[in-house]
Design a protein around this motif. Structure first.
Motif, short mmCIF file in Angstrom:
data_model
loop_
_atom_site.label_atom_id
_atom_site.label_comp_id
_atom_site.label_asym_id
_atom_site.label_seq_id
_atom_site.Cartn_x
_atom_site.Cartn_y
_atom_site.Cartn_z
N ALA A 1 83.72 33.63 118.28
CA ALA A 1 83.13 33.72 116.95
C ALA A 1 84.16 33.46 115.86
CB ALA A 1 82.49 35.09 116.77
N ALA A 2 85.38 34.02 116.04
CA ALA A 2 86.43 33.82 115.05
C ALA A 2 86.83 32.36 114.97
CB ALA A 2 87.65 34.68 115.40
N LEU A 3 86.94 31.70 116.13
CA LEU A 3 87.30 30.29 116.13
C LEU A 3 86.22 29.45 115.46
CD1 LEU A 3 89.20 28.02 117.01
CD2 LEU A 3 88.02 27.97 119.23
N ALA A 4 84.95 29.78 115.73
CA ALA A 4 83.86 29.04 115.10
C ALA A 4 83.89 29.22 113.59
CB ALA A 4 82.52 29.50 115.67
N TYR A 5 84.14 30.45 113.15
CA TYR A 5 84.23 30.71 111.71
C TYR A 5 85.38 29.93 111.08
CZ TYR A 5 85.48 33.13 107.41
OH TYR A 5 85.83 33.40 106.12
N ALA A 6 86.54 29.97 111.75
CA ALA A 6 87.74 29.32 111.21
C ALA A 6 87.60 27.81 111.16
CB ALA A 6 88.96 29.70 112.04
N SER A 7 86.92 27.22 112.15
CA SER A 7 86.84 25.76 112.23
C SER A 7 85.62 25.18 111.52
CB SER A 7 86.83 25.32 113.70
OG SER A 7 85.71 25.86 114.38
N LEU A 8 84.55 25.94 111.42
CA LEU A 8 83.32 25.40 110.85
C LEU A 8 83.03 25.91 109.44
CD1 LEU A 8 80.98 25.68 113.97
CD2 LEU A 8 82.22 23.66 113.15
N ILE A 9 83.54 27.08 109.10
CA ILE A 9 83.17 27.70 107.83
C ILE A 9 84.35 27.82 106.88
CG2 ILE A 9 82.21 29.76 106.75
CD1 ILE A 9 80.57 30.20 109.29
N GLU A 10 85.37 28.61 107.27
CA GLU A 10 86.40 28.92 106.29
C GLU A 10 87.17 27.69 105.82
OE1 GLU A 10 90.35 31.72 105.67
OE2 GLU A 10 88.64 32.51 106.77
N ARG A 11 87.40 26.74 106.67
CA ARG A 11 88.18 25.57 106.26
C ARG A 11 87.46 24.75 105.19
NH1 ARG A 11 87.33 20.42 108.77
NH2 ARG A 11 85.59 20.43 110.25
N ASN A 12 86.16 25.00 104.99
CA ASN A 12 85.40 24.33 103.94
C ASN A 12 85.03 25.24 102.78
OD1 ASN A 12 85.22 21.66 105.02
ND2 ASN A 12 83.78 22.43 106.54
N LEU A 13 85.59 26.45 102.75
CA LEU A 13 85.33 27.37 101.64
C LEU A 13 86.34 27.13 100.53
CD1 LEU A 13 84.50 30.70 103.55
CD2 LEU A 13 82.91 29.07 102.49
N PHE A 14 86.24 25.97 99.90
CA PHE A 14 87.20 25.57 98.88
C PHE A 14 87.04 26.42 97.62
CE2 PHE A 14 86.09 21.74 101.36
CZ PHE A 14 87.33 21.49 101.91
N GLY A 15 88.16 26.76 97.02
CA GLY A 15 88.11 27.54 95.80
C GLY A 15 89.28 27.22 94.89
N VAL A 16 89.23 27.77 93.70
CA VAL A 16 90.29 27.59 92.71
C VAL A 16 90.92 28.95 92.41
CG1 VAL A 16 90.87 26.83 90.38
CG2 VAL A 16 89.12 25.61 91.68
N ARG A 17 92.19 29.07 92.70
CA ARG A 17 92.94 30.27 92.32
C ARG A 17 93.48 30.06 90.92
NH1 ARG A 17 98.48 31.24 93.18
NH2 ARG A 17 98.58 29.72 94.88
N GLU A 18 93.29 31.02 90.05
CA GLU A 18 93.76 30.90 88.67
C GLU A 18 94.91 31.86 88.42
OE1 GLU A 18 90.96 30.58 85.52
OE2 GLU A 18 89.36 29.79 86.82
N GLU A 19 95.94 31.34 87.80
CA GLU A 19 97.13 32.12 87.48
C GLU A 19 97.54 31.85 86.03
OE1 GLU A 19 98.28 34.23 89.57
OE2 GLU A 19 97.95 33.50 91.61
N THR A 20 98.18 32.83 85.41
CA THR A 20 98.74 32.67 84.08
C THR A 20 100.24 32.90 84.16
OG1 THR A 20 96.70 33.44 83.01
CG2 THR A 20 98.72 33.50 81.69
N VAL A 21 101.01 31.96 83.60
CA VAL A 21 102.47 32.03 83.69
C VAL A 21 103.04 31.85 82.29
CG1 VAL A 21 104.48 31.25 84.96
CG2 VAL A 21 102.21 30.80 85.88
N ALA A 22 103.78 32.83 81.83
CA ALA A 22 104.36 32.78 80.48
C ALA A 22 105.71 32.09 80.53
CB ALA A 22 104.48 34.19 79.91
N VAL A 23 105.71 30.77 80.38
CA VAL A 23 106.95 30.00 80.47
C VAL A 23 107.17 29.06 79.29
CG1 VAL A 23 107.09 30.08 83.00
CG2 VAL A 23 105.81 28.23 81.88
N LEU A 24 106.18 28.91 78.41
CA LEU A 24 106.30 27.96 77.30
C LEU A 24 107.12 28.56 76.16
CD1 LEU A 24 102.68 26.50 77.05
CD2 LEU A 24 104.65 25.58 78.29
N PRO A 25 107.71 27.70 75.34
CA PRO A 25 108.41 28.20 74.16
C PRO A 25 107.47 28.95 73.23
CG PRO A 25 108.98 25.91 74.59
CD PRO A 25 107.84 26.23 75.50
N ALA A 26 108.02 29.90 72.48
CA ALA A 26 107.22 30.70 71.55
C ALA A 26 106.45 29.79 70.60
CB ALA A 26 108.13 31.65 70.78
#
Length: 310
Positions: free
Chosen positions: A26-51
């Motif tokens: 079941a885990a292999l089926a989930y990993a190969s058929l489902i999770e590898r296609n669960l595309f998403g966008v991780r959002e991060e904020t990084v304070a690196v620009l000049p003031a």
């Protein structure tokens, strides 16, 4: 007649083995058929620009490993243009098939209207070969003898035609939102092709306030140290696949390089010689076509919002 103790033990062992095998299947089926296609966008904020700078939105793509007919992945890549990034940074390993370039370029076409930079990974130059997937857990992977060549020239030529700047052992600058971004990039450290070119000098660019961004495919420590000692304000890399097959609530077992596994994905801080630099390592979008599984490590693009320093 009552069952013997040995009979009960054998039946119990068979039940446990059957349950374990079922859970593994079941885990292999989930990993190969489902999770590898669960595309998403991780959002991060990084304070690196000049003031006083206006925030910039940077879309970080890595390890697409495209194969023809990956229609779900293609549609998702096209949809990323809706994020309206100010800049796209591609940290390599775009291909996993000899005939992948045309459909990949079609999938990336909406994004290629935005400014971009890129560096290559080994799976831009060479295709994967079928091998025992367990070797992935024995240490950094190695290029096999006489690996199949991929049409990276066609891919990178299209990137250049769209205005994306190649950073293969190069430095370059561009100005976005009134901020000059000074880039330093390297060829794939996993292939030992990295040659650090330094960052552009302040007197070679515009008079705009600036930040320095280091870009690499594989986040080997030597390269992170080059960038850090060179004054980088931000480092972007991929390659690790976030471990690809992870342990829930623990994380990656391998990073496929010398990066500590706790840093195999996500936004962290790299420190060297007293300097601390924000570093984003993408868990990547795809997998080798010969190991098409992900477990506890969903595929991702990363949207970094760069904001002024406090």
């Amino acid at each position: 007649m009552a069952s013997s103790p040995w009979g009960k033990a054998l039946r119990s062992a068979a039940w446990v083995a059957g349950g374990t095998a079922g859970a593994g299947t079941a885990a292999l089926a989930y990993a190969s058929l489902i999770e590898r296609n669960l595309f998403g966008v991780r959002e991060e904020t990084v304070a690196v620009l000049p003031a006083g700078s206006t925030p910039l939105r940077v879309l970080h793509l890595s390890d697409i490993h495209f194969v023809p007919h990956q229609n779900i992945k293609a549609r998702w890549l096209q949809s990323l243009a809706d994020l309206e990034p100010d800049l796209v940074v591609n940290t390599g390993d775009n291909l996993s098939h000899l005939e992948a370039v045309p459909p990949l370029l079609e999938a990336l076409k909406p994004l290629m209207r935005f400014p971009g930079v890129y560096v290559p990974g080994s799976n831009d130059y060479y295709g994967p070969r079928l091998k025992n997937p367990l070797t992935y857990f024995t240490g950094p992977s190695k290029i096999t003898k006489d690996p199949p060549a991929l049409p990276f020239g066609e891919l990178f030529g299209a990137f250049e035609d769209a205005g994306w700047a190649g950073l293969t052992n190069r430095r370059d600058s561009m100005t976005l939102g009134g901020v000059r971004l000074d880039f330093s990039g390297v060829d794939d450290p996993h292939l030992n092709r990295d040659v650090y070119a330094g960052f552009p000098s302040a007197d070679q660019g515009s008079d705009a306030p600036s930040i320095r961004v280091g870009v690499a495919h594989a986040p080997y420590q030597r390269v992170l140290n080059y960038f850090t000692d060179g004054g980088a304000d931000l480092i972007l890399a991929g390659h690790t696949h976030g471990g690809q097959v992870c342990v829930p609530f623990y994380g990656a077992l391998v990073s496929n390089c010398d990066l500590p596994t706790r840093l195999a994905k996500g936004l962290a801080v790299w420190e060297h010689n007293g300097r601390r630099v924000p570093m984003n390592v993408s868990a990547g979008i795809g997998t080798s076509r010969f190991a098409p599984v992900r477990f506890a490590c969903r595929p991702e693009a990363v949207l970094l919002t760069l904001t002024p320093r406090n």
